[in-house]
Design a protein around this motif. Sequence first.
Motif, PDB file in Angstrom:
ATOM      1  N   ALA A   1       0.986  -1.233  -0.032  1.00  0.00           N
ATOM      2  CA  ALA A   1       0.065   0.036   0.042  1.00  0.00           C
ATOM      3  C   ALA A   1       0.758   1.324   0.158  1.00  0.00           C
ATOM      4  O   ALA A   1       1.966   1.365   0.526  1.00  0.00           O
TER       5      ALA A   1
ATOM      6  N   VAL B   1     -11.627  -4.041  -3.000  1.00  0.00           N
ATOM      7  CA  VAL B   1     -10.265  -4.042  -2.977  1.00  0.00           C
ATOM      8  C   VAL B   1      -9.791  -5.655  -2.750  1.00  0.00           C
ATOM      9  O   VAL B   1      -8.953  -6.334  -3.025  1.00  0.00           O
TER      10      VAL B   1
ATOM     11  N   ARG C   1      -2.345  -1.868  -3.512  1.00  0.00           N
ATOM     12  CA  ARG C   1      -3.453  -0.936  -3.079  1.00  0.00           C
ATOM     13  C   ARG C   1      -3.178   0.539  -2.933  1.00  0.00           C
ATOM     14  O   ARG C   1      -2.606   0.935  -2.034  1.00  0.00           O
TER      15      ARG C   1
END
Length: 217
Positions: free
Chosen positions: A110, A199, A134
């Motif tokens: 992320a 997600v 992400r």
Amino acid sequence: MSSLLTTEPVQLGTLALPGDLVVPPRPTGLVMFVHGSGSGRLSPRNRWVAEALHQHHLATLLFDLLTEEEAQDRRMVFDIDLLGHRVVEAIHWAGHHPDLADLPLGLLGASTGAAAALVAAAERPARVAAVVSRGGRPDLAMDSLARVQAATLLIVGGRDTGVLALNRQALRQLHAPKRLEVVPDAGHLFEEPGALGSVAVFASSWFEQYLGCGKHA
């Protein structure tokens, strides 16, 4: 499945960085989470996605890339080469863990952690089978992208326009199997209703495809 999960606090690398390993019954893969700047292994978003992956028989490892002291230094927080090296150390650790060594490995990064994950994937092409980003900054690993052999999925919020543009640039530099998924009306942190669920669905599907988890009965 939650009552059947095995949870183990672990220490990784030469600095004994703290981590949390969760292993479901008969795991078919391991997903290592690589958090971004200002975050850590206790990130509620990463933990929520990890719980979703457990339902797909995936083990998860969430760990801190920096010591508490290092995390106070903004230069280290954005040192992608250093963070990538820490991920490589974690990959080495997993390769010597009796319950993990034979599992296909995926990385879920992320923000800046996505760049660190891609750097590590480029350094360990024989070990890392899949990467999911992400809301990531893969552009910060631009020099490594051409060497990434892992199948790479980039997930970006539709309203995160600046990061979306950077992901599109990075996508062109990847030569492995790749895809960009845009979650409509979602911002950088995927805080909108249903956004993080999207997600989890995208990530689970990607790891099932490229870690071979879809073979599980």
